[in-house]
Enzyme design. Sequence first.
Site, mmCIF file in Angstrom:
data_model
loop_
_atom_site.group_PDB
_atom_site.id
_atom_site.type_symbol
_atom_site.label_atom_id
_atom_site.label_comp_id
_atom_site.label_asym_id
_atom_site.label_seq_id
_atom_site.Cartn_x
_atom_site.Cartn_y
_atom_site.Cartn_z
ATOM 1 C CG ASP A 1 -1.533 1.286 1.374
ATOM 2 O OD1 ASP A 1 -2.498 1.319 0.442
ATOM 3 O OD2 ASP A 1 -1.691 1.713 2.745
ATOM 4 C CG LEU A 2 1.709 5.729 -1.949
ATOM 5 C CD1 LEU A 2 3.081 5.468 -2.231
ATOM 6 C CD2 LEU A 2 0.991 6.508 -3.155
ATOM 7 C CG ASP A 3 -1.856 7.579 0.698
ATOM 8 O OD1 ASP A 3 -0.887 7.910 0.139
ATOM 9 O OD2 ASP A 3 -2.966 7.648 0.173
ATOM 10 C CB THR B 1 0.483 10.503 2.055
ATOM 11 O OG1 THR B 1 0.659 9.170 1.859
ATOM 12 C CG2 THR B 1 1.580 11.376 1.169
ATOM 13 C CE LYS C 1 -3.962 6.229 9.364
ATOM 14 N NZ LYS C 1 -3.290 5.706 10.378
ATOM 15 N N GLY C 2 -7.318 3.812 4.023
ATOM 16 C CA GLY C 2 -7.793 3.081 2.580
ATOM 17 C C GLY C 2 -8.979 3.216 1.996
ATOM 18 N NE ARG D 1 -9.743 12.320 -4.554
ATOM 19 C CZ ARG D 1 -9.134 12.711 -5.412
ATOM 20 N NH1 ARG D 1 -9.766 13.217 -6.131
ATOM 21 N NH2 ARG D 1 -8.093 11.904 -5.846
ATOM 22 C CB SER E 1 -2.389 3.110 -3.704
ATOM 23 O OG SER E 1 -2.550 4.279 -3.258
ATOM 24 C CB ALA E 2 -7.530 3.230 -2.331
ATOM 25 C CB SER E 3 -4.178 7.358 -3.420
ATOM 26 O OG SER E 3 -3.779 8.572 -4.019
ATOM 27 C CG ASN F 1 -3.722 12.605 -5.534
ATOM 28 O OD1 ASN F 1 -3.794 13.374 -6.389
ATOM 29 N ND2 ASN F 1 -4.811 12.548 -4.668
ATOM 30 C CE LYS G 1 -6.047 -0.931 -0.725
ATOM 31 N NZ LYS G 1 -4.654 -0.104 -0.115
ATOM 32 C CD GLU H 1 -3.599 -1.792 3.108
ATOM 33 O OE1 GLU H 1 -3.492 -0.606 3.969
ATOM 34 O OE2 GLU H 1 -4.002 -1.488 1.932
ATOM 35 C CG ASP H 2 -1.678 2.875 6.503
ATOM 36 O OD1 ASP H 2 -2.313 2.281 5.245
ATOM 37 O OD2 ASP H 2 -1.898 3.823 6.901
HETATM 38 C C1 BG6 Z 1 -5.790 5.640 0.396
HETATM 39 C C2 BG6 Z 1 -5.991 6.342 1.573
HETATM 40 O O1 BG6 Z 1 -4.544 5.385 0.201
HETATM 41 O O2 BG6 Z 1 -6.232 6.557 -0.665
HETATM 42 C C3 BG6 Z 1 -7.169 7.314 1.990
HETATM 43 O O3 BG6 Z 1 -5.604 5.639 2.803
HETATM 44 C C4 BG6 Z 1 -7.501 8.056 0.783
HETATM 45 O O4 BG6 Z 1 -7.165 7.991 3.023
HETATM 46 C C5 BG6 Z 1 -7.790 7.144 -0.639
HETATM 47 O O5 BG6 Z 1 -8.928 8.587 0.576
HETATM 48 C C6 BG6 Z 1 -7.964 7.803 -1.896
HETATM 49 O O6 BG6 Z 1 -7.015 8.927 -2.080
HETATM 50 P P1 BG6 Z 1 -6.873 10.013 -3.202
HETATM 51 O O7 BG6 Z 1 -5.720 10.716 -3.142
HETATM 52 O O8 BG6 Z 1 -7.446 9.427 -4.425
HETATM 53 O O9 BG6 Z 1 -8.096 11.029 -2.541
HETATM 54 MG MG MG Z 2 -2.780 3.361 3.438
#
Ligand code: BG6
Ligand code: MG
Length: 217
Positions: free
Chosen positions: A8-10, A16, A44-45, A48, A113-115, A117, A144, A168-169
């Site tokens: 996982d990233l964040d 982050t 977490k995870g 958005r 990662s779910a992000s 970004n 997730k 994973e955190d």
């Molecule tokens: C996850 C974070 O990695 O990504 C969450 O733990 C975050 O807190 C999710 O909401 C989505 O991220 P982003 O950057 O697309 O808003």
């Molecule tokens: Mg995370």
Amino acid sequence: MIEACIFDLDGVIVDTAKYHFIAWRRLANELGFDFSEEDNEKLKGVSRIDSLNLILQWGGIEMSEDKKQEWATRKNDWYREYILKMGADEMLEGVREFLDQLKANDIKYALGSASKNAGTVMKQIGLENEFQAIIDGTKTTKGKPDPQVFQMGADAMGVAPENCIVFEDAAKGVEAALNGGFYAVGVGKPEHLAKAHMVISGFKNLGWQDILNGIQQ
Ligand code: BG6
Ligand code: MG
């Protein structure tokens, strides 16, 4: 036999999670309420839009889908102000050395990662070209605890889940790994990550063999 890892990233490779928390809290404050660090664990995870829905629920606020999109974009703009200032020095302690150990042991690794970004963050810290695959919120359709993000990572590396360890955190991320038949290593506090096969506080001074021993307990 373990052949690969998915990170996982964040909150695992970079801290982050603190920037997400600051930006979400600012959003809540601007809407006239607050939430705690303990509440933040539940975000977490989480994607958005799902995070926004949870926060609005905590504040007892209802709004139209259009307004939700506006606030989600605002939060993301604040978040991006932080991540665009990041450099390789923000990689969490021991991560670089741990990845080097994986390389030395011929273990493949991918990002899960779910992000949306994740690509930006990986570029900021100089890791954009070294993972076998980067699966993030721009590629997945299910969040997730659905295991989709990790399954896609495992598929991209050509490995089976039972031969792969997920780091994973987030409790939801650990659940996702277990739902997909992966080994799960929690990164953080045991009380939040009790279901994982093992929990580590971080990667500092962590040996690859410690992980192999730990998950086989
Ligand atoms: C996850 C974070 O990695 O990504 C969450 O733990 C975050 O807190 C999710 O909401 C989505 O991220 P982003 O950057 O697309 O808003
Ligand atoms: Mg995370």
